[in-house]
Design a protein around this motif. Structure first.
Motif, PDB file in Angstrom:
ATOM      1  N   UNK A 108       0.776  -1.220   0.000  1.00  0.00           N
ATOM      2  CA  UNK A 108       0.000   0.000   0.000  1.00  0.00           C
ATOM      3  C   UNK A 108       0.810   1.274   0.000  1.00  0.00           C
ATOM      4  N   UNK A 109       0.196   2.332   0.619  1.00  0.00           N
ATOM      5  CA  UNK A 109       0.724   3.681   0.519  1.00  0.00           C
ATOM      6  C   UNK A 109       2.070   3.837   1.211  1.00  0.00           C
ATOM      7  N   UNK A 175      10.717   7.392  22.084  1.00  0.00           N
ATOM      8  CA  UNK A 175       9.768   6.490  21.463  1.00  0.00           C
ATOM      9  C   UNK A 175      10.293   6.090  20.092  1.00  0.00           C
ATOM     10  N   UNK A 176      10.208   4.830  19.771  1.00  0.00           N
ATOM     11  CA  UNK A 176      10.685   4.359  18.465  1.00  0.00           C
ATOM     12  C   UNK A 176       9.517   3.933  17.584  1.00  0.00           C
ATOM     13  N   UNK A 177       8.290   4.191  18.030  1.00  0.00           N
ATOM     14  CA  UNK A 177       7.107   3.802  17.275  1.00  0.00           C
ATOM     15  C   UNK A 177       5.955   4.705  17.722  1.00  0.00           C
ATOM     16  N   UNK A 178       5.155   5.144  16.773  1.00  0.00           N
ATOM     17  CA  UNK A 178       4.030   5.998  17.109  1.00  0.00           C
ATOM     18  C   UNK A 178       4.133   7.356  16.450  1.00  0.00           C
ATOM     19  N   UNK A 179       3.131   8.183  16.689  1.00  0.00           N
ATOM     20  CA  UNK A 179       3.017   9.465  15.995  1.00  0.00           C
ATOM     21  C   UNK A 179       4.144  10.422  16.338  1.00  0.00           C
ATOM     22  N   UNK A 211       5.232  -0.661   9.125  1.00  0.00           N
ATOM     23  CA  UNK A 211       4.550   0.326   9.959  1.00  0.00           C
ATOM     24  C   UNK A 211       5.309   0.551  11.274  1.00  0.00           C
ATOM     25  N   UNK A 212       5.838  -0.536  11.873  1.00  0.00           N
ATOM     26  CA  UNK A 212       6.563  -0.405  13.138  1.00  0.00           C
ATOM     27  C   UNK A 212       7.831   0.437  12.990  1.00  0.00           C
ATOM     28  N   UNK A 213       8.484   0.320  11.831  1.00  0.00           N
ATOM     29  CA  UNK A 213       9.758   1.013  11.606  1.00  0.00           C
ATOM     30  C   UNK A 213       9.582   2.375  10.955  1.00  0.00           C
ATOM     31  N   UNK A 214       8.325   2.834  10.815  1.00  0.00           N
ATOM     32  CA  UNK A 214       8.084   4.006   9.971  1.00  0.00           C
ATOM     33  C   UNK A 214       8.738   5.278  10.496  1.00  0.00           C
ATOM     34  N   UNK A 240      17.281  -7.949   7.282  1.00  0.00           N
ATOM     35  CA  UNK A 240      16.545  -7.754   6.029  1.00  0.00           C
ATOM     36  C   UNK A 240      15.829  -6.416   5.999  1.00  0.00           C
ATOM     37  N   UNK A 241      15.789  -5.706   7.123  1.00  0.00           N
ATOM     38  CA  UNK A 241      15.064  -4.443   7.188  1.00  0.00           C
ATOM     39  C   UNK A 241      15.967  -3.299   6.731  1.00  0.00           C
TER      40      UNK A 241
END
Length: 454
Positions: A108-109, A175-179, A211-214, A240-241
């Motif tokens: 997706x996006x 924080x490493x995840x979230x807005x 999404x977690x690494x965004x 692999x990330x």
């Protein structure tokens, strides 16, 4: 038709190798999508398959190590998207894709945003190696920007304790995840550059989905990493990330633990190497000192002191003087005996007047001979005194007594350097020894002046 002289003739292997190099340099990593067919997994654990669309088909492989990290099971007919590098198998002359990461088509996006931002930042030159800073070999300290409670920080601390516990870690929890994660990470990088208590930054977190690494795929974090004056190692996710931060960072580590390993040398190995070098240096210094002492002893054995040289000449002069006295004395005795013999021979045949005349002649000869003898003796004494004066003049002690001095360089603080005749042979801070008539001085050169400055 034979090839012309200016046409290069390739062997099959050479041409294939050059094609392989061109393909792998042009396409080091790329994203590709297509449909899986002919999927198979032999005993080796590697997966071999074909990827096709309406226009073409290409051979592919994903090795066992990368396949373990897949979050789905590939099947024939499944449409997938993945990151791969193009390679050419030389024995068959066929090219194939070697996949590092694969996921079902339709992420997706987020994936489109990732690709668009990656292309944008690449065009801006943020990924160029010219902007990469060198990672310090032994950092004075490391800022670790990660979650304060995650597994990544524990792994980094554990690796740091094992490899180099003397290097301090300054944990900046974010924080490493979230807005708000991207802003906290960027602010932490800016904070590390403000305080500058360490000379290396590690940004890290464990693995997860796109999404977690965004947070690490945003321009906010990429800008903070790019503008950081302190070198940054990115250790985000698993092997692999790949994130935008990985491409912008000065060094990319596959995992947080690997980031700590790359940032810190093995202290025990360094200590062992240092002790080995120290022992080797000590051995070489001892060998050098031994050779120099042997050289000095050899010079001492060969060097003859001026006093001994003067004594040798004095003994020789005394011997010559004794021989001269003996020769003159023998000559006088011979002449005296000859005169007496002639006087006795003539006394019975010549008149008295002639005898008296001959006596007077003999006395004159004797007086002349005495005069010549003492003149010759005085000449010999004058020559002896002149040679003694010359020897005394050549004696270095006499030169020193007249106010002169002898300057020698000091080699590593030890006597044994050369006698300084030219100021250009010395440099500033060189140590020298000045020998005076009474005692010696150790000095250090402040400045030298050549002959043209006299």
């Amino acid at each position: 038709m034979a090839p012309q002289a200016n046409n290069k003739v390739y062997t099959v292997g050479t041409l294939t190798r050059q094609i392989k190099n061109l393909l792998e340099e042009q396409y080091p990593f790329l994203w590709i999508t297509g449909e899986i067919s002919n999927f198979s997994t032999p005993d080796s654990g590697h997966a071999y398959f074909s990827l096709k669309d309406e226009a073409a088909v290409i051979s592919c492989v994903i090795f066992k190590r990368q396949k373990r990290h897949l979050k789905f099971t590939p099947e024939n007919g499944m449409k997938v998207k993945g990151m791969a590098r193009l390679s050419l198998y030389e024995p068959r002359g066929s090219y194939q894709l070697i996949f590092e990461h694969m996921e079902p088509e339709g992420t997706g996006a987020l994936q489109r945003d990732f690709e668009q931002l990656k292309a944008k930042l690449a065009a801006m030159g943020w990924f160029d190696t010219a902007h990469k800073k060198e990672i310090p070999f032994l950092p004075s300290g490391i800022h670790v920007i990660t979650s304060g409670t995650g597994a990544a920080v524990r792994d980094i601390i554990q690796v740091a304790k094992q490899r180099c516990p003397s290097v301090p870690l300054e944990i900046i929890p974010v924080k490493v995840q979230g807005d708000t994660a991207e802003f906290e990470i960027a602010h932490a990088i800016e904070l590390a550059n403000t305080v500058k208590t360490c000379d290396l930054i590690i940004i890290a977190r464990g693995g997860g989905s796109l999404e977690d690494l965004w947070a690490f795929n945003t321009q906010t974090v990429a800008k903070a990493v790019y503008e950081s004056e302190i070198p940054v190692i990115s250790g985000v996710g698993h092997e692999i990330d790949f994130t935008i931060a990985d491409f912008v960072a000065d060094f990319r580590a596959p995992t947080p633990s690997a980031a700590a390993q790359m940032a810190l040398p093995d202290q025990a190995a360094l200590v062992h190497q240092i002790f080995g070098l120290q022992n080797e240096l000590n051995n070489k210094i001892e060998q050098r000192i031994t050779r120099l002492l042997e050289y000095i002893n050899d010079l001492n054995r060969r060097l003859k002191s001026p006093a001994r040289v003067v004594d040798d000449f004095r003994f020789r002069i005394e011997d010559l003087q004794s021989r001269v006295f003996s020769l003159v004395k023998n000559h006088i005795n011979y002449q005296r005996q000859r005169t007496q013999w002639l006087e006795r021979a003539l006394s019975g045949t010549l008149p008295l007047s002639r005898i008296q005349a001959f006596k007077k002649t003999v006395k004159d000869f004797q007086a002349s001979l005495d005069y010549l003898f003492y003149a010759y003796l005085k000449q010999c004494k004058d020559q002896v005194n002149k040679q003694s004066a010359q020897l005394e003049t050549l004696n270095p002690s006499a030169v020193l007594n007249r106010g002169y001095s002898i300057t020698r360089s000091l080699s590593n603080g030890h006597i044994g350097g050369h006698v300084v005749m030219d100021a250009d042979t010395l440099g500033a801070d060189d140590r020298i020894e000045i020998i005076l008539s009474k005692g010696r001085l150790d000095a250090r050169v402040e400045k030298t002046y050549g002959k043209e400055n006299l």
